[in-house]
Scaffold this active site. Sequence first.
Site, PDB file in Angstrom:
ATOM      1  N   HIS A   1      14.436 -14.100  12.347  1.00 17.84           N
ATOM      2  CA  HIS A   1      14.094 -14.037  13.767  1.00 17.84           C
ATOM      3  C   HIS A   1      12.604 -14.149  14.058  1.00 17.84           C
ATOM      4  O   HIS A   1      12.224 -14.564  15.154  1.00 17.84           O
ATOM      5  CB  HIS A   1      14.609 -12.740  14.381  1.00 17.84           C
ATOM      6  CG  HIS A   1      16.097 -12.655  14.412  1.00 17.84           C
ATOM      7  ND1 HIS A   1      16.760 -11.634  15.043  1.00 17.84           N
ATOM      8  CD2 HIS A   1      17.061 -13.461  13.896  1.00 17.84           C
ATOM      9  CE1 HIS A   1      18.064 -11.811  14.917  1.00 17.84           C
ATOM     10  NE2 HIS A   1      18.268 -12.912  14.216  1.00 17.84           N
TER      11      HIS A   1
ATOM     12  N   CYS B   1       0.872  -1.170   0.000  1.00 16.71           N
ATOM     13  CA  CYS B   1       0.000   0.000   0.000  1.00 16.71           C
ATOM     14  C   CYS B   1       0.910   1.222   0.000  1.00 16.71           C
ATOM     15  O   CYS B   1       2.121   1.089  -0.180  1.00 16.71           O
ATOM     16  CB  CYS B   1      -0.984  -0.006   1.169  1.00 16.71           C
ATOM     17  SG  CYS B   1      -0.288   0.140   2.825  1.00 16.71           S
TER      18      CYS B   1
END
Length: 148
Positions: A101, A68
């Site tokens: 992670h 977006c």
Amino acid sequence: MTAKTIAIAADHGGVELKSQIIKSLADNGWEVIDLGTDGSESVDYPDYAQAVAKSIINGDAASGILVCGSGIGMSIAANRYPQIRAALVHDRLSAELCRQHNNANVLCLGARLLGDATALDCVNAFVTTEFEGGRHGRRVEKLSSLPD
């Protein structure tokens, strides 16, 4: 679905970048599920975040990309789903770390904030970086748990 199936969607602010990403992914052997939008007419980003989230939850895609104007709205909307770990990134390192992670399964990009080359670099890092597991696995598991 194969491990190289990715769903992508954008609102009107990200439609041009979405097209470039689709081409880049297809050129690199990815099966891309394009969930819209395809024009500059104003649309509501939560509808497109939902479409990508549902494609992952239903097993149609292994991961997703949302675009977006800023990437913020898409990331908020996608993260409403407990199975989704959407990460808004701004450079290659943040794209790598969200995979290593956090085991992010949706990449969110802001078309008005990133240059095309940087955005494509983020996509490349996202789709080529593996989750490290280990201590991160325990933390990621907690992300899908409902809070007390």
